[in-house]
Design a protein around this motif. Structure first.
Motif, PDB file in Angstrom:
ATOM      1  N   THR A 168      25.795  43.369  35.980  1.00 44.26           N
ATOM      2  CA  THR A 168      26.384  43.956  34.811  1.00 44.26           C
ATOM      3  C   THR A 168      25.622  43.383  33.652  1.00 44.26           C
ATOM      4  O   THR A 168      25.263  42.153  33.567  1.00 44.26           O
ATOM      5  CB  THR A 168      27.958  43.562  34.752  1.00 44.26           C
ATOM      6  OG1 THR A 168      28.055  42.018  34.510  1.00 44.26           O
ATOM      7  CG2 THR A 168      28.550  43.843  36.001  1.00 44.26           C
TER       8      THR A 168
ATOM      9  N   SER B   8      27.257  39.311  35.671  1.00 47.94           N
ATOM     10  CA  SER B   8      27.963  39.332  37.215  1.00 47.94           C
ATOM     11  C   SER B   8      27.545  40.312  37.900  1.00 47.94           C
ATOM     12  O   SER B   8      26.542  41.169  37.578  1.00 47.94           O
ATOM     13  CB  SER B   8      29.361  39.393  36.833  1.00 47.94           C
ATOM     14  OG  SER B   8      29.860  40.652  36.222  1.00 47.94           O
TER      15      SER B   8
ATOM     16  N   LEU C 155      33.848  41.606  41.818  1.00 48.04           N
ATOM     17  CA  LEU C 155      32.804  41.159  40.686  1.00 48.04           C
ATOM     18  C   LEU C 155      32.588  39.604  41.101  1.00 48.04           C
ATOM     19  O   LEU C 155      33.498  38.896  41.300  1.00 48.04           O
ATOM     20  CB  LEU C 155      33.328  41.223  39.549  1.00 48.04           C
ATOM     21  CG  LEU C 155      33.169  42.512  38.691  1.00 48.04           C
ATOM     22  CD1 LEU C 155      34.096  42.396  37.272  1.00 48.04           C
ATOM     23  CD2 LEU C 155      31.788  42.866  38.417  1.00 48.04           C
TER      24      LEU C 155
ATOM     25  N   ASP D 280      31.749  47.049  29.583  1.00 49.71           N
ATOM     26  CA  ASP D 280      32.560  46.114  29.880  1.00 49.71           C
ATOM     27  C   ASP D 280      33.488  46.360  31.030  1.00 49.71           C
ATOM     28  O   ASP D 280      34.189  45.559  31.403  1.00 49.71           O
ATOM     29  CB  ASP D 280      33.106  45.314  28.919  1.00 49.71           C
ATOM     30  CG  ASP D 280      34.086  46.112  27.987  1.00 49.71           C
ATOM     31  OD1 ASP D 280      34.079  47.324  28.392  1.00 49.71           O
ATOM     32  OD2 ASP D 280      34.731  45.653  27.042  1.00 49.71           O
TER      33      ASP D 280
ATOM     34  N   ASP E 194      37.143  43.107  33.790  1.00 41.35           N
ATOM     35  CA  ASP E 194      36.728  42.282  34.580  1.00 41.35           C
ATOM     36  C   ASP E 194      37.567  41.180  35.160  1.00 41.35           C
ATOM     37  O   ASP E 194      37.125  40.490  35.783  1.00 41.35           O
ATOM     38  CB  ASP E 194      35.386  41.312  33.656  1.00 41.35           C
ATOM     39  CG  ASP E 194      36.066  40.880  32.433  1.00 41.35           C
ATOM     40  OD1 ASP E 194      37.189  40.762  32.516  1.00 41.35           O
ATOM     41  OD2 ASP E 194      35.284  40.296  31.514  1.00 41.35           O
TER      42      ASP E 194
END
Length: 389
Positions: free
Chosen positions: A155, A159, A176, A223, A240
């Protein structure tokens, strides 16, 4: 061309975006050049340009192209014009070395992250190729499910999107993991492949995916993390912290597979033959495979979509499913804006397996009739076409 009418509503804090299907035969005004600006790969010549198993590539901010070349377990670096500059790392099991190199992706700070399949190790290099560190996704050797945890994408925040499936389970867990490999958030359990167990006799079984069965697809999206299942045209986007933030749908008419679709699918699978077989062994292998595939169940409807990816401007590109029995000159994608509103269709070259879509380029892989591999950079112009006159 007027924008398609989109319906947006909120439900319990989740944004739901309902999109129509773009008009048949329509295309966005975005234009992809008639040929690549850069093509890296030769049949004969300097070893650095002879690619084998170029499974991934990424473009640095200064235009350099980094290729993950599985055949030599190297990161090969080329300048913006395609001239070889240097190699980063090498084959081995030491710091900054690779076995079964499979992926290279941007990492925060104009660095890159590269990983290999055997142990899911992720190594970070800076933009000059200096090795920084290696980390693995969390867990421990006493918990065997972690042996199946696999990185899928990096990402923008640094992550790792990772998945694991327990043996022959029909569900997939999505995580994640942070920059140390530890759990940052669970994105839940999602439908995995439709499985069929074929009885080979003598207590032996072989697991097949049902013909045209579902697959899980996913991609970091700004995001958020986008997750979809190919059997329906719906994408769920998670924050997230693991919370569901958005659901994006697009109108799609279900189509049952016909005999031509099934036959073309089987022949496509049968065309992939292990290396080193004699002509007689190849023929026998294909006959056995056709017989086994003929007994594999076919799902009720063709998939609604094939795969998805996100470009540098956070547009979501969803690849339309195409039956192997259909003939289309290019690959058709539906493009959505960063909020999930449909923009329209874009068609990319049929021979190009796309690795990355930038603001003004598409980076991908191609192979010619002699199986000579090349990594290619194609121009992408997003400006509206000029009005005639």
């Amino acid at each position: 061309m007027p924008a398609p009418r989109v319906e947006i509503r909120d439900s319990a804090g989740i944004r739901i975006v309902e999109n129509p299907r773009p008009a048949e035969g329509s295309r966005l005004a975005w234009r992809i050049g008639p040929e690549p600006l850069v093509s890296i790969g030769v049949l004969e010549g300097e070893e650095a340009y002879m690619l084998y198993g170029a499974l991934d590539a990424t473009r640095l901010s200064d235009g350099r192209i980094v290729v993950a070349n599985l055949g030599t377990n190297q990161l090969r670096v080329f300048d913006a014009s395609g001239t070889h500059l240097e190699n980063w790392a090498a084959e081995g099991e030491g710091p900054g070395e690779f076995t079964s190199l499979s992926r290279v992706e941007p990492w925060p700070g104009d660095s890159i992250a590269a990983w290999w399949t055997r142990t899911a190790g992720i190594s970070v290099f800076d933009s000059d190729g200096n090795y920084g560190r290696t980390f693995r996704l969390g867990g421990n050797d006493e918990d065997p499910k972690w042996l199946a945890l696999r990185p899928q994408a990096a990402t923008k925040a640094g992550s790792v999107l990772a998945t694991w499936r327990w043996r022959d389970a029909d569900t997939i867990v999505v995580h994640l993991r942070d920059g140390e490999g530890d759990l940052a958030a669970s994105l839940g359990t999602h439908p995995g492949p439709d499985l069929h167990w074929a009885d080979l006799g003598n207590g032996r079984y072989r697991t097949w995916e049902k013909i045209f069965g579902r697959r899980l697809v996913h991609a970091p999206w700004g995001d958020l993390v986008a997750i979809g299942v190919t059997e329906r045209y719906e994408v769920k986007a998670f924050r997230d912290d693991g919370a569901l933030a958005r659901i994006v749908r697009r109108q799609h008419d279900l189509r049952p597979p016909g005999p031509a679709d099934v036959e073309a699918h089987i022949e496509l699978v049968v065309s992939y033959v292990p290396l080193g077989l004699s002509p007689q062994e190849k023929e026998r292998y294909q006959e056995d495979l056709r017989r086994e595939l003929g007994a594999v169940p076919v799902v009720e409807h063709l998939p609604a979509l094939d795969s998805m990816m996100v470009d540098a401007l956070d547009h979501l590109w969803v690849r339309e499913f195409e039956s192997p029995a259909d003939v289309r000159p290019g690959i058709l994608w539906t493009v959505f804006d960063p909020e999930g509103r449909v923009l329209g269709f874009v068609e990319t070259p049929e021979e190009l397996n796309i690795y990355e879509i930038g603001g003004d380029y598409i980076l991908g892989h191609s192979a010619d009739e002699f199986e000579v591999e090349s990594v290619q950079l194609w121009p992408l112009d997003r400006r509206p076409a000029a009005e005639p006159g």
